[in-house]
Motif scaffolding. Structure first.
Motif, PDB file in Angstrom:
ATOM      1  N   LEU A  49     -10.274   5.209 -11.383  1.00 13.65           N
ATOM      2  CA  LEU A  49      -9.163   4.390 -10.885  1.00 13.65           C
ATOM      3  C   LEU A  49      -8.313   3.934 -12.060  1.00 13.65           C
ATOM      4  N   TYR A  50      -7.022   4.292 -12.038  1.00 16.29           N
ATOM      5  CA  TYR A  50      -6.107   3.840 -13.094  1.00 16.29           C
ATOM      6  C   TYR A  50      -5.598   2.446 -12.733  1.00 16.29           C
ATOM      7  N   ASP A  53       0.824  -1.209   0.000  1.00 17.76           N
ATOM      8  CA  ASP A  53       0.000   0.000   0.000  1.00 17.76           C
ATOM      9  C   ASP A  53       0.854   1.252   0.000  1.00 17.76           C
ATOM     10  N   LEU A  54       0.474   2.206  -0.835  1.00 16.00           N
ATOM     11  CA  LEU A  54       1.142   3.500  -0.878  1.00 16.00           C
ATOM     12  C   LEU A  54       0.130   4.570  -0.484  1.00 16.00           C
ATOM     13  N   PRO A  68      -5.124   6.678   1.140  1.00 11.91           N
ATOM     14  CA  PRO A  68      -4.800   5.677   0.123  1.00 11.91           C
ATOM     15  C   PRO A  68      -4.532   6.330  -1.230  1.00 11.91           C
ATOM     16  N   PHE A  69      -3.394   6.012  -1.807  1.00 15.07           N
ATOM     17  CA  PHE A  69      -3.007   6.607  -3.078  1.00 15.07           C
ATOM     18  C   PHE A  69      -2.903   5.540  -4.175  1.00 15.07           C
ATOM     19  N   ALA A  74     -11.318   1.400  -1.242  1.00 15.68           N
ATOM     20  CA  ALA A  74     -10.490   2.043  -0.209  1.00 15.68           C
ATOM     21  C   ALA A  74     -10.246   3.517  -0.514  1.00 15.68           C
ATOM     22  N   GLY A  75     -10.578   3.949  -1.734  1.00 18.19           N
ATOM     23  CA  GLY A  75     -10.362   5.339  -2.101  1.00 18.19           C
ATOM     24  C   GLY A  75      -9.054   5.604  -2.807  1.00 18.19           C
TER      25      GLY A  75
END
Length: 366
Positions: free
Chosen positions: A310-311, A242-243, A249-250, A275-276
């Motif tokens: 979302l990419y 996770d980043l 969340p990114f 999660a966004g």
């Protein structure tokens, strides 16, 4: 009625054991063969905590049922092993032994082997070492029937952990010497050799995490790696790696060192989107089926989630290494190896840790 283990007394006993075993290590006990197997068996971490906790509980209160796991167990002598493991055993190994027993989960008996009411050979267990560890514990823990016998076993485990910590600390010192001033070319070769080993997906986690620490190195970013091939234990986890940006969340990263399917991609995308996160990247390891072109089903997933913001992307680990390293040739490249080492400890990748230290020893003696 369940027995309430005095956690203060348990903590004092472990601290006293720590001091005593530093002066005079205990080299044997009544069930040392079982302890040796459980402490060194592959994928036996939860059973290590179960064993250590049971022996500690028996040393503090000899009336407990040493095979009990839950306060709701119907056996006489039932107690809450999970609470003792998290509040005493985990904290002891974290504070005095530098997480040598693995510090990735502060609630170690939340895992499936610790959720049964009672240790039994009939409990579900993974094949191989975990199944054998369960059988050995069921057979041999009841032989520890006094607090004195249990204390000796606790001292034996503590002595073993102290020896492991001493060896690890020596390895760390050697690591620092071996990695000082390594060139980007040597670091790339090291990571490539590590990826060839695989370690059940752990190598892919370690290398990708290190590359992210180089790419996203400002204070705005936070990188959280998770053990490979395990479902998330944190409510905030939304991918394998996770980043976060500004603590939000990114980008989610799915790390696949095995073939993956359209279902995998869609499920991961939905999790990251929920999660966004704003993007999801699949990083394919050397054991995956990904070659030079993304599988065709990625196109449908890309299109679906692009409409929702979302990419979704995919790359190979070798392409990611080239991209990141080529752009950071003058940076503090040897820091990558520090991240690999530290992440291996954090996620409990013990086999990978051993290989890292052994491989560096070979490199420096060539």
């Amino acid at each position: 009625m369940a027995i309430d283990i005095d956690k203060t007394a348990a903590t004092k006993l472990l601290n006293a054991s720590y001091l005593a075993c530093q002066r005079a290590p205990v080299t044997s006990c009544s069930i040392e063969d079982t302890i040796d197997f459980v402490m060194t068996g592959k994928n036996c971490l939860t059973y290590r905590y179960i064993m250590f906790t049971a022996l500690l509980a028996k040393a503090v209160n000899p009336t407990i049922d040493i095979l009990s796991l839950q306060a709701g167990d119907v056996s006489e002598g039932a107690y809450d092993a999970r609470s003792l493991a998290s509040k005493v055993v985990f904290r002891f190994q974290a504070s005095l032994l530098g997480n040598i027993l693995d510090g990735s989960n502060s609630d170690p008996l939340v895992n499936k082997p610790g959720r049964f009411m009672h240790l039994s050979p009939d409990n579900a267990a993974a094949g191989g070492d975990p199944k054998k560890a369960l059988q050995l514990l069921c057979d041999d823990l009841p032989r520890v029937d006094t607090s004195e016998n249990a204390r000796e076993c606790v001292d034996y485990i503590v002595s073993m952990l102290l020896a492991e910590k001493t060896a690890r600390d020596a390895n760390r010192q050697h690591f620092e010497r071996a990695t000082a001033n390594m060139s980007i070319f040597a670091v790339h070769q090291f990571m490539s050799d590590l990826l060839d080993q695989g370690f059940g997906g752990a190598a892919l986690v370690l290398v990708t995490t290190a590359l992210y620490h180089l790419q996203y190195c400002t204070e705005d970013y936070r990188i959280v790696a998770h053990p490979s091939n395990q479902s998330g234990t944190s409510k905030r986890q939304f991918s394998d790696l996770d980043l976060f940006y500004d603590d939000r969340p990114f980008m989610g990263t799915e790390l696949k060192d095995k073939p993956f399917s359209a279902f995998d991609v869609n499920h991961a995308a939905e999790t990251a989107f929920s999660a966004g996160a704003t993007s999801l990247l699949f990083v394919a390891g050397r054991q995956s089926s990904f070659a030079s072109q993304p599988p065709t089903y990625f196109a449908n997933t890309r299109e679906k989630y692009a409409k929702q913001g979302l990419y979704v992307g995919v790359t190979s680990i070798d392409a990611l290494m080239d991209t990141v390293l080529a752009g950071h040739m003058t940076d503090n490249i040897e820091h990558l190896l520090d991240v690999i080492r530290d992440t291996a400890e954090e996620i409990g990748a013990l086999e990978a840790q051993m290989w890292i230290y052994e491989h560096l020893a070979e490199v420096t003696t060539e």
